[in-house]
Design a protein around this motif. Structure first.
Motif, PDB file in Angstrom:
ATOM      1  N   SER A 115       0.870  -1.183   0.000  1.00  0.00           N
ATOM      2  CA  SER A 115       0.000   0.000   0.000  1.00  0.00           C
ATOM      3  C   SER A 115       0.902   1.227   0.000  1.00  0.00           C
ATOM      4  O   SER A 115       2.125   1.107  -0.003  1.00  0.00           O
ATOM      5  N   GLU A 120      -0.121  -4.307   3.671  1.00  0.00           N
ATOM      6  CA  GLU A 120      -1.376  -4.625   4.350  1.00  0.00           C
ATOM      7  C   GLU A 120      -1.462  -6.137   4.442  1.00  0.00           C
ATOM      8  O   GLU A 120      -1.354  -6.828   3.434  1.00  0.00           O
ATOM      9  N   GLY A 122      -3.938  -9.007   5.657  1.00  0.00           N
ATOM     10  CA  GLY A 122      -5.301  -9.236   6.133  1.00  0.00           C
ATOM     11  C   GLY A 122      -5.937 -10.346   5.336  1.00  0.00           C
ATOM     12  O   GLY A 122      -5.255 -11.150   4.724  1.00  0.00           O
ATOM     13  N   ASP A 126     -13.118  -9.110   4.259  1.00  0.00           N
ATOM     14  CA  ASP A 126     -13.299  -8.916   5.700  1.00  0.00           C
ATOM     15  C   ASP A 126     -14.381  -9.892   6.169  1.00  0.00           C
ATOM     16  O   ASP A 126     -15.541  -9.787   5.781  1.00  0.00           O
ATOM     17  N   ASN A 498       6.118  -6.701  -2.258  1.00  0.00           N
ATOM     18  CA  ASN A 498       5.347  -5.810  -1.391  1.00  0.00           C
ATOM     19  C   ASN A 498       6.236  -5.075  -0.392  1.00  0.00           C
ATOM     20  O   ASN A 498       5.952  -3.948   0.005  1.00  0.00           O
TER      21      ASN A 498
ATOM     22  N   ARG B 107       5.577  -0.270   7.435  1.00  0.00           N
ATOM     23  CA  ARG B 107       4.366  -0.310   8.252  1.00  0.00           C
ATOM     24  C   ARG B 107       3.472  -1.452   7.793  1.00  0.00           C
ATOM     25  O   ARG B 107       3.252  -1.655   6.604  1.00  0.00           O
ATOM     26  N   ILE B 108       2.998  -2.161   8.775  1.00  0.00           N
ATOM     27  CA  ILE B 108       2.100  -3.272   8.452  1.00  0.00           C
ATOM     28  C   ILE B 108       0.725  -2.933   8.982  1.00  0.00           C
ATOM     29  O   ILE B 108       0.576  -2.503  10.117  1.00  0.00           O
ATOM     30  N   SER B 109      -0.235  -3.134   8.134  1.00  0.00           N
ATOM     31  CA  SER B 109      -1.594  -2.923   8.579  1.00  0.00           C
ATOM     32  C   SER B 109      -2.249  -4.288   8.730  1.00  0.00           C
ATOM     33  O   SER B 109      -2.402  -5.030   7.758  1.00  0.00           O
ATOM     34  N   LEU B 111      -5.195  -6.273   9.016  1.00  0.00           N
ATOM     35  CA  LEU B 111      -6.615  -6.054   8.780  1.00  0.00           C
ATOM     36  C   LEU B 111      -7.479  -7.118   9.440  1.00  0.00           C
ATOM     37  O   LEU B 111      -8.662  -6.933   9.605  1.00  0.00           O
TER      38      LEU B 111
END
Lengths: 752, 246
Positions: A115, A120, A122, A126, A498, B107-109, B111
């Motif tokens: 990002s 990110e 995740g 979601d 990334n 930076r790691i987000s 989620l």
């Protein structure tokens, strides 16, 4: 030399001992039967001496690839709120099944992406706020399309199908879990279509089909043979005894399998029906001869006299049949075929022993004389309408009969070369089976189902090894047969991209070791590398079921491997396409090998027992003709040679040779006695021919029941064996007598 | 008349007793949160022992520095291949990852809260440091004479992997003894066993073992060389320091 009279006398003298021993044996093996297990896994049956098969098994065990099941969810458009909800529902349902180690789907797959400010990490979706709006779905679609990791593994390019992939723990009961998966996902009653595929599901499907076949077809075969026997003998003894012997033989041979810890495979599933058909035959000959002696000679010791007549032909017939089955041991590729050969041979041996020891004992003990007094008369339907016209034809026009066979054989030879071969496991299922649809979807939308593994040995954190993996993947994906591939190198490459925002692969081992930090503990890791990080695999799928494409691909990849494999980075390739190539080649080798062995031993054996090599060769002629006819029929009708139909020729040889043996031994005895070729042929056809016809009808009827099998190769197996039986019967009753007349005419008292 | 009086008493008792129970449970949970977050700062060596169902053990070691509830710095020392890697957790779910081989922090987000914490059996949700009383609604389920308190915690947010947690709490000091994590359908998925010790004025979890029931996979976290209230500077918990300290 065997003293037949003494042996027959002894059998009758020890009848009670024989009956008790048979009862005890049946109790023992019947009890063992409870332990018999079904194993439909073809990979486990691959031989350890084949490099490709050994590596495939090793990868299956070490990287868990054998335990991966897939649910395909198909609908008109995956990107809809209700569809995503249903995928989540299935994912949660599978996650709750004990024995499933991991589940991966659109709703729980991890997403690592760059990002503006970093990485990110995740889920792609979601899990608590599933996408609902068009904008959210557009974002999800773009995420999937832009991530090469998801190619061919999550959502199809036409967006109508999605995969839910699950792994079953190594020590778990695959069949039970696969069933639970089907049961629990079916009860969800979601409107989308669900298909199940992957090794655990296929193995479970086949096991179910095997069970279904065993529980439905065996009783039908039993009934059909009973009806044929009843019509033929018109006595209860003529029905009960052959079936009783067949059942005992089945119990003993399957009991032996269980006792030795050998599991029932999709080939040995045939054993009960084959033994039912064959096992009844020897008893039919005994009963037929007892009836004949009783009718003609009015002996007080009918059974003993009949036994003297039939002992040699029965033993010979059984030995030749056993040779037919044993011939599978040599040159066969799959262990399951070897097991099939051994235990069907054993079943045949049991049936033979029971018919010459147990049947006379029972006949004697229960004094079935009166009950069988309604023995068929000589003017029966078979004699009047089949044997008599046949005999007239052979006696009057032996050359015409011979010519007819030569033309028929020539026609078959012409079609013999168009036989197709197939090793595709999908051919086991009928065209309307859901597995076929699942396979089709996987091929069309997800790049196939046949797994390919490129195995690497070296330091899995070495930049050189990982770069070679990436090169191999890229080279492999250039083939039209490979849609996509996945490996630890691709994962590291993606994380590196990334992290550094650059596609330059890390040069230092320390960098890779540290990128590994983000993968540690990830459930996906054991699928790509071993615990010690000394072995790794590229996982891919092969599209085409076509054997030529497989051979070309093998050459293409082997060239690359030969040029790139080094001491530090050893490369090997395997997978079902590679095993298929060897299996396909083995079909021909196995076929030629088993027929050659069987024919050779049959000639030698028959020649030795009848004390004439000429008799051995003569006995083999009808069955060789039958085998040529069989292959001609397969070539003409397009029935392929596969792991089930490859058995037909040798089975047919083993059973069909018996007819020629009965005719030739009868002919020899009669010709020796009267020195009249026509009378000898007539007697052979009228006496032995009758038993042969009864046997052919009952055996063929038994095998034809397999046409109702849920497994396609078994349908063909049944049909082809029945056809071979009829053909070898006709060969023994027309071709062989014609040859005998033409060859022995000059030495006969009666030349006309 | 006496019966009528009794019924009125019973009615009002129910009205009053319910909130008292909830308030008690709430207070108990707040007490536990207070005990966990009592030190101003903390430094310790953390040993993570990860055991799979075959009994294979993997170990990781890190130095932990913590200030308040939300500032945490883990600097890994073992395995040697990953020595020097550091993660810095800051308020508002901000995490920075430093890899010395690349010489940069990123930076790691995170989620997903249900994701595993560095390959252990703890999820990001378990390790978040957010007080339990802020995340869960407690109900006291133990009887008066039970040796420990037992509370059923239900998540306030629907974005929780757990449907409930059954918490066993020490009656005297309010530290957790055991937590049983349940997911939808009241299915037990994880069990955490705590071994609390007192050092100076503070109680701390010397050892925590988290077992994932279905996978028979467990992680034990053992703290050693624990130091409290050293007056750790805010400068330690900065991105610049991630690189400097290495």
């Amino acid at each position: 030399m065997l003293n037949l009279t003494k042996l027959s006398k002894n059998i009758l003298a020890k009848k009670w001992l024989i009956i008790v021993l048979v009862c005890l044996g049946t109790l023992f093996f019947g009890n063992e039967l409870k332990k018999l297990q079904i194993d439909a896994d073809i990979v486990r049956s691959l031989p350890d001496d084949d490099v490709d098969a050994r590596l495939l098994k090793k990868i299956g065990e070490n990287f868990g690839s054998n335990n991966m099941g897939v649910i395909i969810l198909e609908t008109d458009n995956i990107y809809q709120p209700s569809v995503i909800e249903h995928i989540q529902l299935i994912t949660d349902t599978l996650s709750g099944i004990s024995g499933i180690s991991s589940v991966s789907s659109l709703t729980n797959i991890i997403n690592i992406k760059g990002s503006d400010y970093g990485i990110e990490i995740g889920k792609l979706v979601d899990e608590y706020e599933l996408p609902k709006t068009a904008l959210e779905f557009e974002k999800l679609r773009n995420n999937i399309l832009n991530n090469p990791m998801y190619k061919g593994s999550i959502v199809s390019e036409d967006e109508t199908a999605s995969l839910i992939v699950f792994n079953i723990e190594n020590e778990a009961n695959v069949n039970l879990i696969a069933k639970e998966v089907i049961e629990k996902t079916t009860t969800l009653q979601i409107p989308e279509k669900l298909y199940y595929i992957g090794s655990p599901m296929l193995v479970t499907y086949i096991s179910d089909l095997m069970r279904k076949d065993l529980t439905t077809l065996l009783p039908i075969a039993f009934l059909v043979i009973a009806i044929v026997l009843l019509l033929s003998f018109r006595s209860l003894t003529g029905v009960i005894l052959p079936l009783l012997i067949a059942v005992i033989s089945i119990v003993w041979s399957l009991g032996s399998m269980a006792f030795l810890g050998i599991k029932m495979s999709m080939i040995s599933n045939n054993i009960p029906i084959i033994i039912l058909a064959i096992g009844s035959a020897y008893t039919i000959h005994v009963i037929n001869r007892v009836n004949k002696v009783r009718l003609e000679e009015q002996h007080s010791d009918t059974i003993k006299t009949a036994l003297v007549y039939v002992l040699i032909p029965i033993i010979l017939a059984a030995l030749t049949t056993i040779i037919g089955f044993i011939s599978f041991i040599f040159g066969s590729y799959l262990d399951m075929i070897v097991d099939f050969g051994i235990f069907t041979a054993l079943g045949t041996l049991f049936a033979c022993l029971l018919s010459i020891f147990f049947v006379p004992a029972i006949l004697s003990v229960f004094n079935l004389k009166n009950k069988t007094s309604k023995a068929p008369k000589d003017d029966s339907f078979i004699t009047n309408y089949l044997l008599n016209p046949l005999h007239q034809l052979i006696a009057n026009k032996p050359k015409a009969v011979l010519l007819f066979w030569i033309v028929l054989i020539g026609f078959s030879v012409f079609h013999l070369f168009s036989i197709k071969r197939s090793v595709d496991i999908q051919e086991y299922f009928k065209s309307d089976n859901p597995t076929r649809f699942a396979e089709q979807i996987m091929v069309e939308k997800f790049g196939g189902t046949k797994p390919i593994f490129v195995y690497f040995k070296g330091n899995m954190q070495s930049p050189a090894v990982l770069k070679k993996m990436l090169e191999t993947s890229a080279y492999m994906e250039e083939s039209p047969e490979v849609y996509t591939s996945m490996s630890i190198a691709k994962l590291i490459d993606e994380i590196n991209y990334n992290f550094t925002n650059s596609r330059t692969f890390p040069q230092e081992i320390e960098q890779i070791e540290q990128l590994w930090f983000l993968l540690d503990g990830n459930e996906v890791l054991p699928r790509f590398v071993n615990e010690e990080l000394t072995e790794g695999i590229i996982i891919s799928k092969f599209k085409s079921p076509d054997n030529k494409s497989k051979i070309e691909f093998a050459k293409y990849m082997n060239r690359f491997i030969a040029e790139n494999s080094t001491e530090e980075c050893q490369i090997q390739i395997t997978g079902m396409p590679f095993v298929d190539i060897t299996m396909d080649q083995s079909l021909i080798n196995s076929q030629i090998g088993s027929i050659a062995i069987a024919v050779f031993f049959v000639i030698v054996l028959v020649g030795a027992i009848l004390r004439s090599l000429k008799s051995g060769i003569f006995a083999a002629i009808p069955i060789i003709a039958t085998i040529i006819l069989l292959f001609g029929f397969m070539g003409l009708t397009g029935i392929s040679l596969n792991i089930a139909t490859v058995l037909v020729a040798s089975v047919a040889l083993g059973i069909g040779i018996d007819y020629a043996i009965h005719i030739i031994s009868h002919f020899k005895a009669s010709f020796k006695k009267n020195n009249d070729v026509y009378a000898a042929v007539q007697e052979s056809i009228f006496v032995s021919g009758k038993a042969i016809i009864i046997n052919v009808v009952s055996v063929s009827a038994g095998f034809l029941v397999l046409v109702f099998s849920d497994m396609v190769p078994l349908q063909y197996f049944g049909l082809l064996i029945a056809l071979s039986m009829v053909s070898s019967c006709l060969g023994a009753l027309t071709l062989l007598p014609s040859l005998l007349i033409l060859m022995n005419k000059k030495n006969s008292q009666n030349e006309n | 008349m006496k019966i009528k009086q009794f019924l009125v008493f019973l009615f009002f008792s129910t009205l009053i007793y319910g909130p008292i129970q909830a308030q008690n449970a709430e207070t108990l949970l707040q007490n536990m949160d207070f005990l966990i977050a009592a030190p101003k700062d903390k430094e310790a060596n953390v040993l993570m022992i990860i055991k799979d169902k075959n009994g294979t053990i993997k170990e990781r070691e890190a130095n932990l520095k913590q200030k308040g509830k939300y500032k945490k710095l883990y600097r890994y020392t073992k395995p040697e291949k990953q020595a020097g890697i550091a993660t810095l957790s800051l308020p508002n779910n901000v995490i920075w990852l430093y890899m010395p081989a690349f010489g940069k922090a990123i930076r790691i987000s995170l989620l997903s809260k249900s994701q595993a914490f560095n390959g252990t059996d703890f999820s990001q949700e378990d390790m978040s440091g957010i007080p339990y009383s802020e995340r869960y609604n407690p109900v006291l389920i133990s009887e008066k004479n039970d040796p420990n308190y037992q509370l059923a915690l239900s998540p306030k947010s629907k974005k929780s992997k757990y449907s409930k947690i059954i918490l066993t709490m020490d009656k005297t000091n309010y530290y957790p003894i055991k937590m049983e994590y349940y997911e939808k359908g009241d299915k037990l998925i994880k069990i955490a066993n705590y071994n609390y010790q007192k050092q100076g004025a503070y109680w701390f979890a010397k050892e925590v073992e988290m077992t994932t029931v279905l996978k028979k996979h467990a992680t034990t976290i053992v703290l050693s060389d624990v130091k409290f209230d050293q007056g750790l500077s805010d400068a330690i918990f900065t991105i610049e320091n991630l690189k400097l300290e290495n």
